[in-house]
Design an enzyme around this catalytic site. Structure first.
Site, PDB file in Angstrom:
ATOM      1  N   LYS A 139       0.863  -1.175   0.000  1.00 11.96           N
ATOM      2  CA  LYS A 139       0.000   0.000   0.000  1.00 11.96           C
ATOM      3  C   LYS A 139       0.901   1.228   0.000  1.00 11.96           C
ATOM      4  CE  LYS A 139      -3.767   2.263   2.508  1.00 11.96           C
ATOM      5  NZ  LYS A 139      -4.656   2.200   3.693  1.00 11.96           N
ATOM      6  N   ARG A 157     -10.509  10.430   1.095  1.00 13.22           N
ATOM      7  CA  ARG A 157     -10.449  11.213   2.341  1.00 13.22           C
ATOM      8  C   ARG A 157     -11.749  11.974   2.556  1.00 13.22           C
ATOM      9  NH1 ARG A 157      -4.335  12.103   2.037  1.00 13.22           N
ATOM     10  NH2 ARG A 157      -3.698   9.925   2.299  1.00 13.22           N
ATOM     11  N   ARG A 175       1.229   9.883   5.718  1.00 12.60           N
ATOM     12  CA  ARG A 175       1.396   8.519   6.222  1.00 12.60           C
ATOM     13  C   ARG A 175       2.678   7.875   5.687  1.00 12.60           C
ATOM     14  NH1 ARG A 175      -4.797   7.992   4.967  1.00 12.60           N
ATOM     15  NH2 ARG A 175      -5.658   8.560   7.005  1.00 12.60           N
ATOM     16  N   GLU A 224       7.066  -6.981   1.245  1.00 14.61           N
ATOM     17  CA  GLU A 224       5.942  -6.899   2.183  1.00 14.61           C
ATOM     18  C   GLU A 224       4.925  -8.015   1.913  1.00 14.61           C
ATOM     19  OE1 GLU A 224       5.314  -5.099   4.761  1.00 14.61           O
ATOM     20  OE2 GLU A 224       6.352  -3.159   4.643  1.00 14.61           O
ATOM     21  N   LYS A 259      -2.053  -1.679  -3.708  1.00 12.58           N
ATOM     22  CA  LYS A 259      -2.924  -0.500  -3.694  1.00 12.58           C
ATOM     23  C   LYS A 259      -2.070   0.770  -3.741  1.00 12.58           C
ATOM     24  CE  LYS A 259      -6.373   1.815  -0.765  1.00 12.58           C
ATOM     25  NZ  LYS A 259      -7.088   1.801   0.524  1.00 12.58           N
ATOM     26  N   SER A 309      -9.888   5.590  -5.218  1.00  8.94           N
ATOM     27  CA  SER A 309     -10.789   6.704  -5.483  1.00  8.94           C
ATOM     28  C   SER A 309     -10.260   7.674  -6.529  1.00  8.94           C
ATOM     29  CB  SER A 309     -11.066   7.450  -4.183  1.00  8.94           C
ATOM     30  OG  SER A 309      -9.857   7.953  -3.616  1.00  8.94           O
ATOM     31  N   TYR A 328     -15.016   0.817  -7.438  1.00  3.82           N
ATOM     32  CA  TYR A 328     -16.292   1.486  -7.205  1.00  3.82           C
ATOM     33  C   TYR A 328     -17.260   1.276  -8.359  1.00  3.82           C
ATOM     34  CZ  TYR A 328     -13.536   3.533  -3.494  1.00  3.82           C
ATOM     35  OH  TYR A 328     -12.734   3.691  -2.385  1.00  3.82           O
TER      36      TYR A 328
END
Length: 327
Positions: free
Chosen positions: A197, A207, A218, A234, A249, A275, A314
């Site tokens: 990610k 957000r 982050r 990972e 992602k 998004s 989506y």
């Protein structure tokens, strides 16, 4: 005259031939619909940066979930938006918190038809917007956060979630959550590790969708967009720690990582069409600059071609209906 010896165009000469030799296939069951449910609203609330996507009330969530099941999608990934937040994200593991209540409702509504999944992260529930609890210096405390994740995992499993989406990017989160679930008898609850990610620029509309309170960024826990091998590492660690599925992602900017992860692990690999990817295509289509349906279909096929076994998108319901209705 010299004529070509090889004629690849033979395999493109008609729709029937192209369908017969097609290398990559997309099915409704390979699509997962992310959904947002907001505490304290009685009607769906549109998300301005994601045309067609809403924050659901509990009632509209049930209706939309039934619609998704009817379209044949493979699953739903649920995100909760609480009315009250605090520094430790107390609403995340509250049995009567919005995410857990909504999970119970979806399991009752569509749990036999598709896989009900839940986001396991603190960012929606904290008043600082980070994915973990903070230490005295304001840094995300990895190991203290793992304890919160374990508590969240148990709350979500008790609510009936079949698959927990570990999206917080804390070191050791998969092993810690797996141990907590197994110790309480939830050995059948699946773990989707958001392994690769990235701390990229494509999350902006999300957000808004979760009313994020984030201050800062982050980058101390999500991956540097410049690093591909780190994403593979990972994924390998999460597989070793007991993940049932690993995730890349966002999808579009990291198709190379997706392909490398698919080649490196022997468990399912998913990707999240986030998004920002959604918003860009919708905005360009709204201006008449691209063919909306073809762009959506091509984007999903590209993610599948790169190695994704399933895609969070989506457009899941709309795309599933196209696939179902197209011979």
């Amino acid at each position: 005259m010299s004529f070509p010896q090889h004629r690849p165009r033979r395999l493109r000469q008609s729709p029937a031939v192209r369908r017969l030799v097609r290398e990559t296939h997309l099915a409704p069951s390979q699509l997962v619909l992310p959904m947002f449910v907001r505490e304290g609203i009685s009607e769906p609330s549109p998300i301005s940066s994601m045309p067609g996507v809403v924050q659901h009330s509990l009632d509209s969530l049930r209706r939309a979930a039934a619609d998704a099941a009817d379209a044949g999608v493979g699953g739903l990934m649920l995100f909760g938006v609480p009315a009250v937040r605090d520094s430790r994200g107390s609403g995340a593991d509250d049995p009567r918190g919005i995410l857990n209540v909504a999970t119970e409702a979806l399991v009752a509504e569509v749990g036999d038809a598709l896989v009900v999944q839940t986001d396991l992260c603190l960012d929606e529930f904290t008043d600082h917007g980070h994915c973990g609890v903070l230490d005295a210096q304001g840094r995300v405390d990895n190991d203290a956060t793992l304890e919160r994740y374990a508590s969240m995992a148990l709350a979500q499993a008790r609510a009936g979630s079949a698959l927990l989406g570990l999206s917080g990017m804390m070191d050791g989160q998969t092993a810690h959550v797996r141990a907590a679930l197994d110790a309480e008898g939830f050995t059948d609850t699946m773990i989707l590790a958001y392994s690769a990610k990235y701390a990229g620029a494509f999350y902006g509309p999300f957000r808004e969708a979760v009313d994020s309170q984030l201050v800062g960024d982050r980058r101390t826990y999500q991956l540097d967009p410049a690093n591909g091998r780190e994403g593979v590492r990972e994924a390998l660690l999460d597989a070793e720690e007991g993940a049932d599925i690993v995730m890349v992602k966002p999808a579009m900017p990291y198709l190379d990582v997706l392909a490398e992860v698919r080649a490196s692990v022997d468990i399912p690999v998913w990707a999240y069409q986030v998004s920002g990817e959604y918003a860009m295509i919708e905005a360009a289509a709204a201006h008449g600059w691209i063919d909306r349906r073809r762009a959506i279909e091509e984007s999903l096929l590209g993610i599948r071609r790169a190695g994704a076994d399933a895609i969070l998108t989506y457009w899941a319901v709309e795309a599933a209906r196209w696939l179902r209705d197209t011979p």
